[in-house]
Design a protein around this motif. Structure first.
Motif, short mmCIF file in Angstrom:
data_model
loop_
_atom_site.label_atom_id
_atom_site.label_comp_id
_atom_site.label_asym_id
_atom_site.label_seq_id
_atom_site.Cartn_x
_atom_site.Cartn_y
_atom_site.Cartn_z
N THR A 47 -4.09 -47.33 -168.71
CA THR A 47 -4.64 -46.45 -170.09
C THR A 47 -4.91 -47.50 -171.02
O THR A 47 -6.24 -47.40 -172.00
N LEU A 48 -4.31 -48.77 -171.10
CA LEU A 48 -4.59 -49.37 -172.04
C LEU A 48 -5.48 -50.11 -172.03
O LEU A 48 -6.10 -50.47 -172.59
N LEU A 49 -6.43 -50.90 -170.55
CA LEU A 49 -7.41 -51.07 -170.11
C LEU A 49 -8.16 -50.65 -170.38
O LEU A 49 -9.11 -50.92 -171.18
N LEU A 50 -8.71 -49.05 -170.54
CA LEU A 50 -9.41 -48.42 -171.30
C LEU A 50 -9.79 -48.31 -172.77
O LEU A 50 -10.97 -48.24 -172.68
N LYS A 51 -8.47 -48.40 -173.11
CA LYS A 51 -8.52 -48.27 -174.78
C LYS A 51 -8.97 -49.95 -175.10
O LYS A 51 -9.16 -49.38 -176.16
N LYS A 52 -8.49 -50.63 -174.37
CA LYS A 52 -9.34 -52.30 -174.71
C LYS A 52 -10.60 -52.51 -173.91
O LYS A 52 -11.53 -53.09 -175.01
N LYS A 53 -11.17 -51.85 -172.91
CA LYS A 53 -12.44 -52.09 -172.26
C LYS A 53 -12.94 -50.63 -172.16
O LYS A 53 -12.82 -49.84 -171.39
N PRO A 54 -13.17 -49.72 -172.96
CA PRO A 54 -13.70 -48.55 -172.96
C PRO A 54 -14.77 -48.67 -172.04
O PRO A 54 -14.74 -46.90 -171.35
N LYS A 55 -15.77 -48.94 -171.65
CA LYS A 55 -16.95 -48.91 -171.39
C LYS A 55 -16.47 -49.95 -169.53
O LYS A 55 -17.05 -50.31 -168.33
N SER A 56 -15.07 -49.93 -169.25
CA SER A 56 -14.89 -50.89 -167.63
C SER A 56 -15.17 -49.05 -166.84
O SER A 56 -14.67 -48.34 -167.15
N GLU A 57 -15.59 -50.53 -165.60
CA GLU A 57 -16.28 -49.05 -164.87
C GLU A 57 -14.60 -48.83 -163.92
O GLU A 57 -14.44 -48.54 -163.20
N LEU A 58 -13.83 -50.53 -163.30
CA LEU A 58 -13.29 -50.98 -162.50
C LEU A 58 -11.85 -50.19 -162.60
O LEU A 58 -11.85 -49.62 -161.61
N VAL A 59 -11.77 -49.87 -163.98
CA VAL A 59 -10.68 -48.99 -164.31
C VAL A 59 -10.28 -47.36 -163.37
O VAL A 59 -9.45 -46.85 -163.14
N HIS A 60 -11.32 -47.42 -163.21
CA HIS A 60 -12.18 -45.94 -163.16
C HIS A 60 -11.61 -45.84 -161.33
O HIS A 60 -10.97 -44.64 -160.87
#
Length: 457
Positions: free
Chosen positions: A236-249
């Motif tokens: 969730t921290l990664l998603l906050k830092k990079k909202p357009k991240s695809e890999l985090v999913h």
């Protein structure tokens, strides 16, 4: 870049692990010695030396060694003689002799890259990993990609923390690589106390909060260490830092599934499956996890349609489509199973089991034209497999090509070995074919063979 050594090290790691499934930098060939390199030598020396090069060029390594020995008898000083001897012994897989000769050169030229590379090859072929490591540590100064070989060797020596540091350095310099990602996971799975690596990754994230891969690596380590809450927090921290991240999913959908947040899970899966940054192997895992989820939650089956649409325009989806076929096959939905199997076989035409299942489903669903054509192609690939003769014969009978059916069935039955059920099926179909052309005597003859087999069993 040719990945010869990457595959060699990869196999060695497999043997070390005792499981199923590296070295990336190539040995750069040194130019052969020419006449100007020989120095002030006699004509006899020169003649023997070039005879050695000639014999090596035509793979007569023994004769090349004989010629080099003549040179040494004349003048044992030139170190290029031992370099050439080492190369010939290496070709003959006489590793100890190759090693002895390369070491003679290293004594004089301790930083000669070409000799170091061949000495590494020689050590590695003898499973002398400690010695190999010492050589590759020197080679890193010539090219940083040698760190990949070094990471493999550290892995073999159980120096896991050091191996991961090298992989991180390579990822930062060259970008993430599928091979290194798999190596990272193998190494991480062997770490019994990941605290050092976790602390290091936490610091890397603090120093460079925009680097996605550090978060993903930390999520993986937390997950391996059964610290799922921390893994989710990191995602969730990664998603906050990079909202357009695809890999985090790739991580989030699993957490959502485990937390019964189905809608969020499905949304994350769709993002992952649409992503061009995510490889097909990872997408296959997403699909597989979703199918396992559907087994326990069939009310969400309708969502599968949306996921399939996302894959339709992708490449190399054969494995995914085959798995979807398996899912529907287990559910008894033969139409859907066949639909996906037929799409999956396009990228795996040599898959015997899949071909067999497709053809039997085509017969079952009365797709006789397809079954006939498919079994003909299957026989080109597997000319000694009786099941494909049987499918072809049955298809021909239903297509009213009875004479052809009799020919193919009587040919195919010769390939049946120790399988009474299949032998009976062949005789039954031949009997049916003769009935269709009005030859009652032949039909009765083959029906009697069926009856005899049934009595045996």
């Amino acid at each position: 870049m040719i990945n010869y050594w990457r595959h060699i090290c990869f196999l060695s790691i497999l043997f070390a692990l005792g499981c199923n499934t590296g070295y990336a930098q190539d040995i750069e060939p040194k130019q052969e010695v020419n006449i100007d390199d020989l120095g002030n030598v006699s004509d006899e020396f020169q003649e023997s030396f070039f005879e050695a090069l000639k014999q090596k060029a035509i793979t007569n390594y023994d004769k090349a060694i004989e010629a080099l020995d003549k040179c040494i008898a004349i003048d044992p000083e030139p170190n290029y003689l031992y370099f050439e001897l080492g190369k010939n012994y290496l070709e003959l897989k006489l590793y100890q002799r190759a090693e002895d000769n390369f070491k003679k050169v290293i004594e004089v030229k301790p930083n000669d890259r070409f000799v170091l590379e061949l000495l590494f090859q020689t050590y590695f072929q003898q499973n002398k990993y400690k010695e190999s490591t010492g050589i590759v540590e020197k080679l890193v100064s010539f090219n940083s990609m040698f760190k990949e070989q070094l990471a493999n060797l550290y892995f073999l020596e159980k120096r896991y923390d050091e191996a991961l540091v090298l992989i991180d350095e390579l990822d930062e310099e060259y970008g993430v690589d599928g091979y290194r990602s798999r190596l990272r996971k193998r190494i991480s799975s062997k770490i019994t106390n990941p605290n050092n690596q976790i602390s290091r990754l936490e610091k890397m994230i603090k120093d460079k909060p925009k680097v996605e891969q550090n978060y993903l690596n930390l999520i993986y380590l937390y997950s391996q260490n059964e610290e799922k809450e921390k893994a989710f927090e990191t995602a969730t921290l990664l998603l906050k830092k990079k909202p357009k991240s695809e890999l985090v999913h790739l991580a989030l959908y699993k957490f959502y599934l485990e937390g019964s947040k189905t809608e969020e899970a499905i949304q994350s899966m769709k993002i992952a499956l649409k992503s061009n940054k995510i490889d097909m192997e990872s997408k296959f895992k997403v699909i597989n996890d979703f199918l396992l989820f559907l087994d326990k939650n069939p009310q969400y089956t309708s969502q599968l349609t949306d996921i399939i649409v996302l894959l339709s325009n992708g490449q190399d989806n054969g494995k995914v489509f085959t798995e979807l076929g398996n899912y529907y096959y287990k559910k008894g939905n033969k139409e859907q199973a066949l639909n996906f199997y037929e799409r999956g076989i396009k990228s795996s035409t040599n898959d015997f089991s899949l071909l067999k299942r497709i053809l039997l489903l085509q017969l079952d669903l009365k797709r006789y034209e397809k079954a006939m054509n498919g079994s003909e192609l299957a026989l080109e690939l597997f000319p000694a497999q009786p099941i494909f003769y049987l499918v072809n014969g049955v298809s021909l009978i239903h297509l009213e090509k009875v004479e052809e059916a009799i020919d193919i069935l009587t040919t195919g039955i010769d390939y049946v070995i120790d399988d009474l059920k299949m032998e009976s099926d062949f005789y039954q179909q031949i009997s049916t074919a003769y009935q269709k052309i009005g030859d009652a005597a032949k039909a009765l003859e083959y029906q009697e063979k069926v009856n005899q087999i049934q009595k045996k069993s």
